[in-house]
Design an enzyme around this catalytic site. Structure first.
Site, PDB file in Angstrom:
ATOM      1  CD  GLU A  70      -2.964  -1.201   0.301  1.00  0.00           C
ATOM      2  OE1 GLU A  70      -2.947  -0.355  -0.619  1.00  0.00           O
ATOM      3  OE2 GLU A  70      -3.862  -2.049   0.422  1.00  0.00           O
ATOM      4  CG  HIS A  89      -4.443   0.788   5.124  1.00  0.00           C
ATOM      5  ND1 HIS A  89      -5.798   0.955   4.939  1.00  0.00           N
ATOM      6  CD2 HIS A  89      -4.118  -0.348   4.454  1.00  0.00           C
ATOM      7  CE1 HIS A  89      -6.270  -0.028   4.188  1.00  0.00           C
ATOM      8  NE2 HIS A  89      -5.268  -0.838   3.892  1.00  0.00           N
ATOM      9  CG  HIS A  91      -7.561  -4.415   6.334  1.00  0.00           C
ATOM     10  ND1 HIS A  91      -6.881  -5.478   5.775  1.00  0.00           N
ATOM     11  CD2 HIS A  91      -7.187  -3.320   5.625  1.00  0.00           C
ATOM     12  CE1 HIS A  91      -6.126  -5.044   4.779  1.00  0.00           C
ATOM     13  NE2 HIS A  91      -6.292  -3.737   4.674  1.00  0.00           N
ATOM     14  CE1 TYR A 116     -16.463  13.136  24.015  1.00  0.00           C
ATOM     15  CE2 TYR A 116     -18.210  11.649  23.322  1.00  0.00           C
ATOM     16  CZ  TYR A 116     -17.671  12.509  24.256  1.00  0.00           C
ATOM     17  OH  TYR A 116     -18.332  12.749  25.422  1.00  0.00           O
ATOM     18  CG  HIS A 156      -9.243  -1.874   1.340  1.00  0.00           C
ATOM     19  ND1 HIS A 156      -8.384  -1.569   0.302  1.00  0.00           N
ATOM     20  CD2 HIS A 156      -8.436  -2.320   2.324  1.00  0.00           C
ATOM     21  CE1 HIS A 156      -7.130  -1.834   0.652  1.00  0.00           C
ATOM     22  NE2 HIS A 156      -7.146  -2.286   1.883  1.00  0.00           N
TER      23      HIS A 156
END
Length: 216
Positions: A70, A89, A91, A116, A156
């Site tokens: 990535e 990043h 998942h 928040y 994703h």
């Protein structure tokens, strides 16, 4: 602590928070004119100094450790927001689940349900699907018309930037919670934070929020 120590600690924090199952997810930090990034196939909770890839600012590898696939996603985040020095990043379950649904609005997949999320993240656009590791993801990030600190990647997961590594990790954790609450209230008659209060909160905390063009 060194920058690498901070990166290793961030990986463990994300795993402890339940945001990075198995060998999923990746983190990076910008250190001067280089990027330090978790290597391909690594488990964020078990990172060592030997799992950290070194790249130049364009994402070209400068060490024997192979970076995550990535890379283009991370490089695009830094290019889009030069003051950010860290990218996360993940998942995580709720971000992935919400990324599989139609977005709440054009500018944000996450509605204004809690103060928040607005204070920490602001709006969270949903970017179109491309396969993991596809360089086209970098183009989607660069070309997104909405300002953002965090975005959902369709089917994703999520990507989050921050001015520092601790801030990016905290924002990723807050985003997961905001997505979880969005899913829990999906299909119910929600009470959203009023638009004037949304504007006041995001202005006070310096987080991005646009007036919605359409809301689902």
């Amino acid at each position: 602590m060194s920058v690498i120590d901070d990166l290793i600690a961030a990986g463990r924090t994300l795993v402890d928070a339940g945001l990075s199952p198995g060998s999923s997810g990746n983190v990076s930090v910008r250190d001067g004119d280089r990027l330090l990034m978790s290597g391909t196939g690594t488990r964020l909770g078990e990172l060592t100094v030997h799992d950290i890839a070194v790249l130049d600012a364009r994402g070209v590898a400068r060490s024997a450790v192979r970076p995550s696939k990535e890379v283009s996603l991370h490089v695009a985040m830094y290019e889009r927001t030069p003051e950010h020095t860290a990218v996360v990043h993940v998942h995580s379950p709720s971000t992935v689940a919400l990324s599989c649904l139609q977005p709440w609005a054009d500018h944000s997949a996450v509605p204004p349900l809690t103060p928040y999320a607005l204070m920490r993240v602001g709006q969270v656009p949903l970017l179109d699907y491309v396969p993991p590791g596809d360089p086209a993801m970098g183009d989607l990030i660069r070309d997104c018309p909405h300002p953002f600190r965090a975005a959902l990647l369709a089917n994703h997961g999520a990507v989050v930037g921050g001015v520092d590594l601790a801030g990016a990790v905290d924002s990723a954790i807050e985003l997961e919670e905001a997505c979880r609450i969005t899913l829990l209230t999906h299909g119910m008659p929600r009470r959203l934070i009023a638009p004037d209060q949304v504007r006041a909160l995001t202005a006070r905390w310096g987080t991005p929020w646009s007036e919605p063009a359409s809301v689902s």
